[in-house]
Design a protein around this motif. Structure first.
Motif, PDB file in Angstrom:
ATOM      1  N   MET A   1       0.704  -1.206   0.067  1.00  8.48           N
ATOM      2  CA  MET A   1      -0.048   0.149  -0.074  1.00  8.48           C
ATOM      3  C   MET A   1       0.949   1.288   0.120  1.00  8.48           C
ATOM      4  O   MET A   1       1.804   1.335   0.668  1.00  8.48           O
ATOM      5  N   GLY A  46      -4.986   5.216   7.549  1.00  8.47           N
ATOM      6  CA  GLY A  46      -5.947   4.110   7.976  1.00  8.47           C
ATOM      7  C   GLY A  46      -5.282   2.920   8.378  1.00  8.47           C
ATOM      8  O   GLY A  46      -5.966   2.006   8.653  1.00  8.47           O
ATOM      9  N   TYR A  47      -3.889   2.860   8.409  1.00 10.41           N
ATOM     10  CA  TYR A  47      -3.244   1.622   8.884  1.00 10.41           C
ATOM     11  C   TYR A  47      -2.566   1.634  10.118  1.00 10.41           C
ATOM     12  O   TYR A  47      -2.295   2.910  10.705  1.00 10.41           O
ATOM     13  N   ASP A  70       0.415  -5.043   6.922  1.00 16.38           N
ATOM     14  CA  ASP A  70      -0.124  -4.093   7.882  1.00 16.38           C
ATOM     15  C   ASP A  70      -1.607  -4.314   8.158  1.00 16.38           C
ATOM     16  O   ASP A  70      -2.339  -4.916   7.167  1.00 16.38           O
ATOM     17  N   ASP A  71      -2.144  -4.079   9.287  1.00 21.11           N
ATOM     18  CA  ASP A  71      -3.447  -3.785   9.791  1.00 21.11           C
ATOM     19  C   ASP A  71      -3.967  -2.869   9.495  1.00 21.11           C
ATOM     20  O   ASP A  71      -3.314  -1.745   9.702  1.00 21.11           O
ATOM     21  N   ILE A  72      -5.265  -2.620   9.795  1.00 20.15           N
ATOM     22  CA  ILE A  72      -6.120  -1.240   9.538  1.00 20.15           C
ATOM     23  C   ILE A  72      -6.814  -0.863  10.751  1.00 20.15           C
ATOM     24  O   ILE A  72      -6.657  -2.008  11.803  1.00 20.15           O
ATOM     25  N   THR A  73      -6.932   0.418  11.032  1.00 14.68           N
ATOM     26  CA  THR A  73      -7.786   1.019  12.190  1.00 14.68           C
ATOM     27  C   THR A  73      -9.112   0.499  11.998  1.00 14.68           C
ATOM     28  O   THR A  73      -9.645   0.332  10.954  1.00 14.68           O
ATOM     29  N   LYS A  74      -9.918   0.001  13.158  1.00  9.86           N
ATOM     30  CA  LYS A  74     -11.239  -0.152  13.193  1.00  9.86           C
ATOM     31  C   LYS A  74     -12.063   0.583  14.335  1.00  9.86           C
ATOM     32  O   LYS A  74     -11.343   0.593  15.450  1.00  9.86           O
ATOM     33  N   GLU A 116     -13.556   1.578   9.069  1.00  5.77           N
ATOM     34  CA  GLU A 116     -12.189   1.088   9.112  1.00  5.77           C
ATOM     35  C   GLU A 116     -11.484   2.200   8.353  1.00  5.77           C
ATOM     36  O   GLU A 116     -11.902   3.097   7.730  1.00  5.77           O
ATOM     37  N   ARG A 117     -10.057   1.947   8.585  1.00  2.00           N
ATOM     38  CA  ARG A 117      -9.068   2.815   7.930  1.00  2.00           C
ATOM     39  C   ARG A 117      -9.036   4.314   8.323  1.00  2.00           C
ATOM     40  O   ARG A 117      -8.850   5.108   7.439  1.00  2.00           O
ATOM     41  N   PRO A 119      -7.431   7.418   9.626  1.00  8.84           N
ATOM     42  CA  PRO A 119      -6.117   7.447   9.969  1.00  8.84           C
ATOM     43  C   PRO A 119      -5.778   7.991  11.666  1.00  8.84           C
ATOM     44  O   PRO A 119      -6.814   8.486  12.206  1.00  8.84           O
ATOM     45  N   ASP A 146      -2.507   3.729  17.148  1.00  8.31           N
ATOM     46  CA  ASP A 146      -1.805   2.969  16.530  1.00  8.31           C
ATOM     47  C   ASP A 146      -2.098   1.456  16.914  1.00  8.31           C
ATOM     48  O   ASP A 146      -1.313   1.026  17.784  1.00  8.31           O
TER      49      ASP A 146
END
Length: 155
Positions: A1, A46-47, A70-74, A116-117, A119, A146
């Motif tokens: 990404m 967003g990650y 990488d994982d995303i924010t939720k 999701e995502r 920032p 984070d």
């Protein structure tokens, strides 16, 4: 990404190379045989920051590949009745970033709103129109951390 700031460090922690990720894999030639660390300094929007990846460059002419995931924010947002604690449908809500720009708008329902995502950063949850029979709630300031764990905000 695209948009992540990455580094390769040698066994002594010295930075060998640094770059910003793109849609294409990053290519390095003539990296000496040895053990290295691929480190994400700043995740893409967003990650969340990925774990370091330890890898070894071997004595071969073959193309060697290293992958970082990488994982995303939720985020889960609940608009609740103060007395019952139940979800309160019918309220118009917004998320604003630190500059006051509206990031997302929706009307609350019987279930929490899921995003999701978003920032990492500071945001404001604002009610622009209360549910019928209710008064407008005060803004809720919250921080997207984070972490890949589900983050929850209640109004």
């Amino acid at each position: 990404m695209p948009g992540a700031k990455l580094q390769i460090l040698d066994e002594n922690g010295q930075v060998i190379e640094e770059w910003i990720s793109s849609d294409q894999p990053h290519y390095i030639e003539k990296l000496p045989i040895g053990t290295y660390i691929l480190r994400e300094i700043l995740p893409a929007a967003g990650y969340v920051k990925a774990e370091d990846v330890l890898f070894e460059v071997k004595d071969t002419a073959e193309l060697q590949k290293v992958e970082m995931k990488d994982d995303i924010t939720k985020l889960q947002i609940s608009k609740k009745d103060l007395t019952t604690g139940e979800e309160l449908p019918g309220a118009a809500l917004q998320i604003l970033d630190e500059t006051g720009k509206v990031i997302e708008e929706w009307v609350s329902g019987a279930e929490p709103h899921y995003i999701e995502r978003l920032p990492i950063g500071i945001y404001t949850l604002r009610e622009t129109l209360p549910a019928k029979g209710y008064v407008t709630a005060q803004d809720v300031i919250f921080k997207i951390e984070d972490t890949a764990a589900l983050q929850k905000v209640e109004m």
